[in-house]
Design a protein around this motif. Sequence first.
Motif, PDB file in Angstrom:
ATOM      1  N   VAL A 120      95.054 -71.274   6.623  1.00 32.40           N
ATOM      2  CA  VAL A 120      94.432 -71.295   7.943  1.00 32.40           C
ATOM      3  C   VAL A 120      95.528 -71.423   8.996  1.00 32.40           C
ATOM      4  N   VAL A 121      95.448 -70.559  10.005  1.00 34.58           N
ATOM      5  CA  VAL A 121      96.432 -70.569  11.087  1.00 34.58           C
ATOM      6  C   VAL A 121      95.710 -70.770  12.414  1.00 34.58           C
ATOM      7  N   ASN A 122      96.473 -71.150  13.422  1.00 37.38           N
ATOM      8  CA  ASN A 122      95.864 -71.304  14.740  1.00 37.38           C
ATOM      9  C   ASN A 122      95.696 -69.940  15.401  1.00 37.38           C
ATOM     10  N   SER A 123      94.927 -69.901  16.456  1.00 41.12           N
ATOM     11  CA  SER A 123      94.797 -68.704  17.273  1.00 41.12           C
ATOM     12  C   SER A 123      95.022 -69.118  18.712  1.00 41.12           C
ATOM     13  N   PRO A 124      95.167 -68.165  19.619  1.00 40.63           N
ATOM     14  CA  PRO A 124      95.361 -68.530  21.024  1.00 40.63           C
ATOM     15  C   PRO A 124      94.050 -68.856  21.730  1.00 40.63           C
ATOM     16  N   VAL A 125      92.944 -68.914  20.959  1.00 40.28           N
ATOM     17  CA  VAL A 125      91.620 -69.092  21.560  1.00 40.28           C
ATOM     18  C   VAL A 125      91.080 -70.473  21.203  1.00 40.28           C
ATOM     19  N   SER A 126      91.374 -71.441  22.015  1.00 44.97           N
ATOM     20  CA  SER A 126      90.778 -72.774  21.983  1.00 44.97           C
ATOM     21  C   SER A 126      90.507 -73.276  20.573  1.00 44.97           C
ATOM     22  N   ASN A 127      89.214 -73.473  20.227  1.00 44.37           N
ATOM     23  CA  ASN A 127      88.849 -74.084  18.950  1.00 44.37           C
ATOM     24  C   ASN A 127      88.712 -73.073  17.823  1.00 44.37           C
ATOM     25  N   LEU A 128      89.040 -71.825  18.023  1.00 41.43           N
ATOM     26  CA  LEU A 128      88.837 -70.788  17.010  1.00 41.43           C
ATOM     27  C   LEU A 128      90.086 -70.647  16.142  1.00 41.43           C
ATOM     28  N   PRO A 170      89.929 -66.371  33.112  1.00 41.59           N
ATOM     29  CA  PRO A 170      90.430 -65.280  33.967  1.00 41.59           C
ATOM     30  C   PRO A 170      91.939 -65.108  33.857  1.00 41.59           C
ATOM     31  N   GLY A 171      92.362 -63.864  33.686  1.00 45.17           N
ATOM     32  CA  GLY A 171      93.776 -63.533  33.625  1.00 45.17           C
ATOM     33  C   GLY A 171      94.426 -63.681  32.271  1.00 45.17           C
ATOM     34  N   SER A 172      93.668 -64.143  31.258  1.00 48.73           N
ATOM     35  CA  SER A 172      94.275 -64.409  29.952  1.00 48.73           C
ATOM     36  C   SER A 172      94.222 -63.222  28.990  1.00 48.73           C
ATOM     37  N   SER A 173      93.469 -62.183  29.303  1.00 49.71           N
ATOM     38  CA  SER A 173      93.300 -61.075  28.355  1.00 49.71           C
ATOM     39  C   SER A 173      94.619 -60.446  27.912  1.00 49.71           C
ATOM     40  N   PRO A 174      95.563 -60.155  28.821  1.00 50.13           N
ATOM     41  CA  PRO A 174      96.829 -59.566  28.362  1.00 50.13           C
ATOM     42  C   PRO A 174      97.578 -60.453  27.370  1.00 50.13           C
ATOM     43  N   ILE A 175      97.546 -61.767  27.576  1.00 49.74           N
ATOM     44  CA  ILE A 175      98.236 -62.683  26.669  1.00 49.74           C
ATOM     45  C   ILE A 175      97.575 -62.672  25.295  1.00 49.74           C
ATOM     46  N   LEU A 176      96.236 -62.719  25.277  1.00 45.87           N
ATOM     47  CA  LEU A 176      95.521 -62.699  24.002  1.00 45.87           C
ATOM     48  C   LEU A 176      95.722 -61.364  23.286  1.00 45.87           C
ATOM     49  N   MET A 177      95.699 -60.279  24.049  1.00 42.70           N
ATOM     50  CA  MET A 177      95.902 -58.969  23.447  1.00 42.70           C
ATOM     51  C   MET A 177      97.256 -58.888  22.753  1.00 42.70           C
ATOM     52  N   ARG A 178      98.286 -59.359  23.437  1.00 38.35           N
ATOM     53  CA  ARG A 178      99.623 -59.313  22.828  1.00 38.35           C
ATOM     54  C   ARG A 178      99.679 -60.166  21.565  1.00 38.35           C
ATOM     55  N   TRP A 179      99.014 -61.335  21.560  1.00 45.39           N
ATOM     56  CA  TRP A 179      99.024 -62.185  20.369  1.00 45.39           C
ATOM     57  C   TRP A 179      98.383 -61.467  19.190  1.00 45.39           C
ATOM     58  N   PHE A 180      97.201 -60.892  19.382  1.00 48.79           N
ATOM     59  CA  PHE A 180      96.533 -60.212  18.277  1.00 48.79           C
ATOM     60  C   PHE A 180      97.287 -58.955  17.847  1.00 48.79           C
ATOM     61  N   GLN A 181      97.992 -58.336  18.763  1.00 49.82           N
ATOM     62  CA  GLN A 181      98.844 -57.205  18.399  1.00 49.82           C
ATOM     63  C   GLN A 181     100.037 -57.667  17.558  1.00 49.82           C
ATOM     64  N   ASP A 182     100.741 -58.682  18.037  1.00 45.92           N
ATOM     65  CA  ASP A 182     101.982 -59.108  17.401  1.00 45.92           C
ATOM     66  C   ASP A 182     101.759 -59.783  16.051  1.00 45.92           C
ATOM     67  N   TYR A 183     100.661 -60.539  15.920  1.00 41.84           N
ATOM     68  CA  TYR A 183     100.465 -61.328  14.708  1.00 41.84           C
ATOM     69  C   TYR A 183      99.513 -60.689  13.699  1.00 41.84           C
ATOM     70  N   LEU A 184      98.491 -59.990  14.161  1.00 40.78           N
ATOM     71  CA  LEU A 184      97.487 -59.467  13.230  1.00 40.78           C
ATOM     72  C   LEU A 184      97.375 -57.946  13.233  1.00 40.78           C
ATOM     73  N   GLY A 185      98.219 -57.257  13.967  1.00 43.55           N
ATOM     74  CA  GLY A 185      98.264 -55.802  13.892  1.00 43.55           C
ATOM     75  C   GLY A 185      97.171 -55.076  14.645  1.00 43.55           C
ATOM     76  N   PHE A 186      96.451 -55.769  15.545  1.00 44.14           N
ATOM     77  CA  PHE A 186      95.474 -55.067  16.385  1.00 44.14           C
ATOM     78  C   PHE A 186      96.210 -54.185  17.386  1.00 44.14           C
ATOM     79  N   ARG A 187      95.490 -53.183  17.915  1.00 41.52           N
ATOM     80  CA  ARG A 187      96.048 -52.321  18.943  1.00 41.52           C
ATOM     81  C   ARG A 187      94.969 -52.043  19.988  1.00 41.52           C
ATOM     82  N   HIS A 188      95.414 -51.682  21.168  1.00 46.16           N
ATOM     83  CA  HIS A 188      94.499 -51.448  22.278  1.00 46.16           C
ATOM     84  C   HIS A 188      93.584 -50.257  21.998  1.00 46.16           C
TER      85      HIS A 188
END
Length: 372
Positions: A120-128, A170-188
């Motif tokens: 189990v790893v942390n995510s950039p989303v609060s309690n998730l 508000p304003g956090s979407s770019p940061i979350l997007m980069r995290w999921f891209q860099d760590y889990l291989g998601f893409r826009h």
Amino acid sequence: MALSARRLCHIAFHVPAGQPFARDLQRLFGFQPLAAREGDGWRQLALRSGDAIFLVNEGAGPGQPLYGLDSRHAVPSAANLCFDVDDAASAARALAARGCLMLVSPVSLRDAHGAATYTVVNSPVSNLSLTLLERSGYCGPFLPGFGPVPSEPGPNWVSHVDHLTLACTPGSSPILMRWFQDYLGFRHLPLSPGEDPMVGLEVSAGVGRGGLRLTALQTPVGSDVPTLVLAESLSGASSGKDQVEQFLDQNQGPGLQHVGLYTLDIMAATEGVAAAGGQLLTPPEAYYQQPGKEDQIRAAGQEPGRLASQGILLDGDQGKFLLQVFTKSLFPEDTFFLELIQRQGATGFGQGNIRALWQSVEDQAARYGLAG
């Protein structure tokens, strides 16, 4: 190189003892018990509808629930997303090397049906939190440590999870997007031609009513992970709180706001949910009276009166349509709801319907004195 998740195994929820969430999933939405476990102060029940699996962790024991951890979050909510990976231990090492915090080091479990390893790893989303699971050789009903639960065939309203929507500050979407891209291989995944991934798709709900910014992410071709949608409020609302802001307040931070469940027959699914007592959001009557809406509905092969009677929204054109309906919150707090979605060639998320959904939620809040 980012980790490659192969598929979504399950979505885990933490609820207090006696909370009716698991029962409501069965009674109202056609989920069927799959497997259960009791131990360390927790009762864990996996429920399934099609390929969608929800793991309900009830209680708050001294130990940790298997395949997750106790986030000690203040309100019931979605607490964990579990993804299948090829090698959980290697994935843990790779993510740790890149600075990702390990919340549970790799654990291996075995029963008569085989073995599984998870971390189990942390995510950039609060309690998730995020669980990475290796179970290629496992052939039991769910996962090691769980026993089968007798159940009868369900209504088969849902085939799989279509998308996961995270409510963000508000304003956090770019940061979350980069995290999921860099760590889990998601893409826009662009939702409009030429969309800037740092901006996403802005959908105005009307003058003085704010709106939404949507940013969609997907994993590479060949994986079976649902689309991830980041949703944040646009400034401009003249009064009250919109549903994303209300979620952030009730959830005490960002989190999984809703799960889109795909259905092959949204009319049958919606009628079944309503007949069972499920509470659905209804758009304002004016939605179905918009110029061209009736023709649009008929072009999709649907009957306007039937859609209106169930509150089903329809969006699309040029032979590609999307139908969707939303439930009310499944918890006393507005921290989680479900969406039923049917696609007729459309790949978006009902951008044209957002204003109608927004209006219905705001009107409902005002009717019960919740706005302002």
